[in-house]
Each structure stands twice: as structure tokens, then as C-alpha cells.
Design a protein around this motif. Sequence first.
Motif, short mmCIF file in Angstrom:
data_model
loop_
_atom_site.label_atom_id
_atom_site.label_comp_id
_atom_site.label_asym_id
_atom_site.label_seq_id
_atom_site.Cartn_x
_atom_site.Cartn_y
_atom_site.Cartn_z
N ALA A 214 115.81 63.82 80.52
CA ALA A 214 115.60 63.44 79.12
C ALA A 214 116.93 62.98 78.55
O ALA A 214 117.75 63.79 78.13
CB ALA A 214 115.04 64.61 78.32
N MET A 215 117.14 61.65 78.55
CA MET A 215 118.42 61.12 78.05
C MET A 215 118.24 60.30 76.78
O MET A 215 119.20 59.81 76.21
CB MET A 215 119.09 60.26 79.13
N PHE A 222 110.21 57.56 71.81
CA PHE A 222 110.44 57.34 73.23
C PHE A 222 110.96 58.61 73.89
O PHE A 222 110.48 59.04 74.94
CB PHE A 222 111.43 56.19 73.40
N GLY A 223 111.94 59.25 73.25
CA GLY A 223 112.49 60.48 73.81
C GLY A 223 111.54 61.65 73.70
O GLY A 223 111.37 62.42 74.64
N GLY A 262 114.26 55.03 79.54
CA GLY A 262 115.39 54.58 78.74
C GLY A 262 115.33 53.11 78.45
O GLY A 262 114.37 52.42 78.81
N SER A 263 116.36 52.61 77.83
CA SER A 263 116.46 51.18 77.54
C SER A 263 117.09 50.47 78.72
O SER A 263 117.72 51.09 79.59
CB SER A 263 117.32 50.95 76.29
N LEU A 321 105.18 55.40 75.53
CA LEU A 321 104.40 55.61 76.75
C LEU A 321 102.90 55.47 76.48
O LEU A 321 102.08 56.12 77.10
CB LEU A 321 104.71 56.95 77.40
N PHE A 322 102.56 54.63 75.50
CA PHE A 322 101.14 54.34 75.30
C PHE A 322 100.57 53.75 76.57
O PHE A 322 99.43 54.04 76.96
CB PHE A 322 100.96 53.36 74.13
N SER A 323 101.37 52.93 77.23
CA SER A 323 100.93 52.30 78.49
C SER A 323 102.14 52.13 79.40
O SER A 323 103.28 52.15 78.94
CB SER A 323 100.28 50.94 78.21
N ILE A 324 101.85 51.93 80.67
CA ILE A 324 102.92 51.72 81.65
C ILE A 324 102.36 50.95 82.82
O ILE A 324 101.15 51.01 83.11
CB ILE A 324 103.53 53.08 82.11
#
Length: 528
Positions: A214-215, A222-223, A262-263, A321-324
Motif C-alpha cells: 500500500a504505497m 485509489f489507496g 499506483g500511478s 478499482l471499479f474495473s481492471i
Amino acid sequence: MSANALSLQSLIRTEAAADPAFVSDGTPISRAKFAEKIEQTAAWLAAQGIGRGDVVAVWLVNRIEWLALLFAAARCGAIIAAVNTRYRSAEVAHLLKLSGARLMVVEAAFRSADFAAILADIAKDEVPALQRLAVVGADAIPAHWPCVRFDAFDTPYPPAPTQDDVDLPVLLYTTSGTTKGPKLVAHSQRTLATHASSVARALKLDPQRHALLAMLPFCGTFGMTSLLGFVAAGATVHVLDAFEAAPALEVLSTRGITHVFGSDEMFRRILALTDAPRPFPHLEVCGFAAFQPGWRELATEAEARGLPLFGLYGSSEVQALFSIARASDSFADRIEGGGWPMSSEATVRVRDTETGELAAPGVSGEIEISAPSHFLGYFNNPDATRDAFTADGFFRTGDIGRLRGDGSFVYETRAGDAMRLGGFLVAPGEIEDELKSCIGVADAQVVAVDLKGQARCVAFVIPAKEPPMQETLIARLRERLAGYKVPARIYVVEAFPVTDSANGVKIQRARLREMAMERIAAEGLAQR
């Protein structure tokens, strides 16, 4: 499903779960210990007079206190307003005023961040609801408000009464903001816990095999969403208090980490610190958000070095993370934003922005979403909430994308960034990629402007070495693209204007549009 099964507390399961639940600053924290800290924090909140409907602003880096406050607020019926640690006085004042926070939990100090100095720039009458500060790591900081020490973990307080309503607001995220300041996106325990469970199922997380780094900051969706998904799975979460490439590299290389989010810039900085050909032996999924130019090139390099990047999609309103993307997708598809919804109950559709009709697969338009993960509404803003939804309850994302026809979708750009050129909707990235393939161009950004009553695009490029000639670039693009996609102007700049967000550094496209109009206007004056 019972109400209790939809609470945040229900995510802290112990059957088949890995221990520790967290490793923070090198210290392992078991699930039982974390549950104890939640009880202690709930009692502390009650002792501060915080109860049902009260708002507590949390201005902390990633630490166990942050998580304990969220879970404890859920127990008390209170609401946590997440404050971005990069905020300064005007932004903090706006959030405090809009949320009506009675209590703020704040860092005493963290590296070079001077929280007390930022608060000193806020007048008490700007935020009339705020009554006191609770300081983590000190008894007090210089401030206009009374201070107490956050001592929940080492001082016994009478047990707090428990609230059972999982549909009350419990967490407020800020949107990325407008000139009027960001809105507050309200989520309930139901929306948070349901989505966390969907993430755990969709990623097929095994608590004995998988672990998360978890960064990303907990103050952003997002985190927080990625963390809650792993909590729901019973997997171990390794926490960085704030992102730095070197500590992230060390944890990724040595702690058996399988997942990290992450970005693009975060992953670029991590890769730059090691020459090892494949330094991440356990990594399976690296979910990334593309905020900077050159993300496709980054994804190619990362893939070759054992850092598999997966495109994804999310927002504060529908949660991160709605979708991936899926591992079975082709590489080109896997690195695109969008992917497959985590929840089997989610529906994604696309509306043609010109006709107002639903678009067929392959046709770009505004993405609309119906899902269990979507927010309750904008806090204390019923008008904005009403405008955010269609008549049949779909959230208008303000994002442009297209359906693939197989159940997945592609995110292309923000609606405000999409360009309608020559009667066609065009994503800036298409033109930017062509520019970046030209000799002498390191990076490129493209925006649309009104030029003599006609929509045209203007490009800004960062040179690789010698500045490229505008005429050469335009000639190249005329060979490669339809005429309406060729920029009317190409300007060379040293850097793009950027802004910090909870999830990373983003390019200010609105400022680029202003710069384009300013330069075009200056050209007109020079020719008079």
C-alpha cells in the motif's frame, strides 16, 4: 445478507486469514490487535463527544491510526472527511467548511510538511464548526484551536455505543476539484464493504499467497479501495507512510509482494532505481493509472522487467478499482484504462455526446455506470447529486470511452479533455502518440481551442534535445493523420503545468488551453 455483513467490521475476518493483517513501519499488526485498536479508537471518539452524524477530518499520512479512525467512526455512526496531505490552507479550509467537521485529527509533523503553519493561515471564523484538534505524535501544535493528544491506543476510555446503520455516510473523499473548490463524495459502509469484497473476489485473492504494498495515500479512493480489498480477502498489507521510490523498491523486492497499485510516475521512479533485469520475483498485478505522457513506453519496459502493468478505471464516485484488465487480455488491451468491472452487478454503457443516444460498441461517448460501488451523493450538495445521475439511476462519469463488446470497456479521456474535431470525437492521446513518435519530441500534450469559430487542436511538446521545427512536425502528422487531427499550432515548452492530487501528479489541461489561447492571441497582436 444481514446488515452486519455489509459493515466495515465484517471485512476483518479471521478464518483462513493471514497474519499479520498489516506491516506498518516494519511493525506487524495482527488482526486481533487491529480489532482492539478499533475498539479503543471508538471509545476515544465517544469521549471527544463524537457520535452519530458528526464529521471528523483526518489529516494524516498512511498509518494505523488512519484506518482505526475510519473503522471506529463506522462503529459510532460518525463520518470521516479525508484530507489530502498535500493540501494547503485554502484547500483545507474549504474542506473543513464544506464538511462541517467538529474535530480534526492531524499529524504533529511529517518530514518537511508543516501542518501547524498551514493551519495558522486559516482563520477560526472560516471554519466555524471546528472545535478542536487531536494531534498524533504530540500533546499539541501551535494552532487557533484547542488541542488534545490522540491517545486512544494507550489511555483507557469507557466503551462506545455501537451504531448499526450501514447506509449512513461514513467516508468523504474530495473530487479533483474545480475553480469553486472540490465537492465531497459520500460513501457508506455498504458501498465500501461491498466493493471491497468484489475486489477480493474479482482478483481471486488468496490470503496465504497474496500480499499488497500500500504505497498510495489512504486519503484518496485509489489507496483506500485497494487496501480494503486486501483486508476483505484476509491478505497481508505492507504500508508505506508516504510514497518514496527506494522504500517501495525494497519492499517489492524482498517481502513477497504480489500486488501493488499506483500511478505511472510511481512505477517509473521505482524502475529507475534498479538495473536488475527482473527485480520483482513475486509480482502478479501492478494496477496503474496513466497520468503522464509516455505511459505506453513505460508499460513495455515494465513488462520486460517483470513488473506487469494492468490498466484500470475508477473515480471517487464509483470508487477506485471499479474495473481492471485481465491477464488473458492482449498486452495492448491490458495496459489501456478501463477493463472489466469488478462487480458482476455493475453495468457500463456509453452515451453518444452528440445524439444523446446510447452508443454501439466501438463508438466513443460518455461512460455511464450503475453499480453497488457508487456513492451516496455529494455531501450537503443535493443539486450536484441530482445532476450527476441519469433518470434511470446511472452515474454520469464525465469520462469518454467506448465499449469493446465483450463485457469490457476502454477509458479514453475526461469529457472536458476530449476534442470534437471535424465533427468527430477525438482523444488527445491519439495525436500525442504520433507526436511522440517524431524525432526530437520527448513528450507531447494536445488540447482543443476555438480558432476563428472552428474547433482546432494545439500541441505542446517537450524537446528531446534540439527543439523540433513546427513545420517538420506538422508535415509528418499530415502524412499520418486525418487533416482535422493535425494541430493548428505546435509550441515547444520546457515542462507541462501540473498539479498534485491524492493519487499522483496530473497535467493541468485547462491551463494548457489557456496557454494556447494566450499564445495565439499574442501572434495576432504581433501581426498588427
